[in-house]
Design a protein around this motif. Sequence first.
Motif, PDB file in Angstrom:
ATOM      1  N   PHE A  41       0.771  -1.088  -0.023  1.00  8.31           N
ATOM      2  CA  PHE A  41      -0.031   0.298   0.599  1.00  8.31           C
ATOM      3  C   PHE A  41       0.680   0.980  -0.101  1.00  8.31           C
ATOM      4  O   PHE A  41       0.825   2.038  -0.638  1.00  8.31           O
ATOM      5  CB  PHE A  41      -0.647   0.114   1.511  1.00  8.31           C
ATOM      6  CG  PHE A  41      -2.155   1.533   1.402  1.00  8.31           C
ATOM      7  CD1 PHE A  41      -2.391   1.404   0.680  1.00  8.31           C
ATOM      8  CD2 PHE A  41      -1.244   2.111   2.102  1.00  8.31           C
ATOM      9  CE1 PHE A  41      -3.852   2.164   0.501  1.00  8.31           C
ATOM     10  CE2 PHE A  41      -2.640   3.714   2.079  1.00  8.31           C
ATOM     11  CZ  PHE A  41      -3.717   3.751   1.476  1.00  8.31           C
ATOM     12  N   SER A  98      -1.900  -1.831  -4.464  1.00 12.46           N
ATOM     13  CA  SER A  98      -2.674  -0.211  -4.193  1.00 12.46           C
ATOM     14  C   SER A  98      -3.113   0.226  -5.328  1.00 12.46           C
ATOM     15  O   SER A  98      -2.238   1.226  -5.358  1.00 12.46           O
ATOM     16  CB  SER A  98      -3.122  -0.613  -2.530  1.00 12.46           C
ATOM     17  OG  SER A  98      -4.670   0.570  -2.654  1.00 12.46           O
ATOM     18  N   VAL A 157      -6.324  -3.059  -1.411  1.00  8.44           N
ATOM     19  CA  VAL A 157      -5.256  -3.596  -0.256  1.00  8.44           C
ATOM     20  C   VAL A 157      -5.410  -3.103   1.041  1.00  8.44           C
ATOM     21  O   VAL A 157      -5.171  -2.171   1.406  1.00  8.44           O
ATOM     22  CB  VAL A 157      -3.500  -2.956  -1.079  1.00  8.44           C
ATOM     23  CG1 VAL A 157      -2.424  -3.486   0.024  1.00  8.44           C
ATOM     24  CG2 VAL A 157      -3.751  -4.077  -2.462  1.00  8.44           C
TER      25      VAL A 157
END
Length: 265
Positions: free
Chosen positions: A145, A172, A207
Motif C-alpha cells: 500500500f 494498491s 489492499v
Amino acid sequence: MGEYEEIANRFAELSGEQRLEILLKLLDKQTKISTIAKELGATIPEVYRNFERLVNADLISKNPDGSYSITSLGKILGSQISTVNFLLRNKKYFKNHDFEQLPLKFIHRIGVLDKGEIINGFVKVQERCNEIYENAEQYIYNILFEVPYTPDVMEILIKKLTDRTKIRSIFSESAIIPKERKFMIDKMGFKEYIQSGAIERKMKKDVSTIVILNEKEAGIMFPTNGEVDVSKAIFSKDPLFHEWCLDYFNYNWDISDSFREAKLK
C-alpha cells in the motif's frame, strides 16, 4: 445422542490441560508416553491415563512400536485449537486489528500463523522487511500500500535483481507513492528489469492486508478498522506460516489486474 452431544463429548476430552498438551505435541510428531511424561514433568501413570482417554475418544492411536500418533479427527480438532490459541495469545493485537476481509479459506487456516512474532513500531517493522529483502535468493513477493522508494531499499532491490532474484509486487490502486519515485526508478535502472520480466507488477483495487516474503521467511500486516497499518506486523520463518503467506500472495496475484502506471497518484 443429541445433535451436538458427541461434539461436546469430544471437546470435553480436551478440557484437561495435560490432554490438550499431549494432543498438540502429537500434531508435530508421534511419540511415547515416557517422552511426554518427561517433557511435561509428570508421572508415567498420570500421563498414561490421559493417553487412554484420548485413544478412547479416537483422537490418538497406539502404534505397534508402543508410540502414539494423532488421528485424522485429532488433527482437525488440534488445528482448530491452534487457531484459538493464536487468537487468545495475541488478543491485544487483534483487539485493534482484523482479518474479516480475508477469504474464508485463509481464515480457516489462520492458526498456522501461531509461530509468528509481533513487531511493534514503523521503524522496526521496516527493518524486518528490509531483512526479508536482503535474505532473498530466489524471489521477493509483496503486496504493498505504501511503497518505500528510499535509497536504502532501492539499493537492496537492485543488488537482488543483479543476483537474479525475481520480484513480484501487487500495488494498491490507491498506493501512497513518494514524489521521488520516478527519479529513483530512472536513476537506478529499474526500467531495464521491468522490461526483462525480472520485475513483475500487478494492481488491486483495494489492499488492506500487507504481505512481504522471500522463499524462506514472511511478514504480514493486518489492517486496523479496515485501514492499512504498517506500524505493527507479524514475522516468521516457520514453514506453515510461510506457506500461508505465499498462498495468500498467489491468490491475490491471480485475481489482480494488469499494472497501469496512470492509476498511481
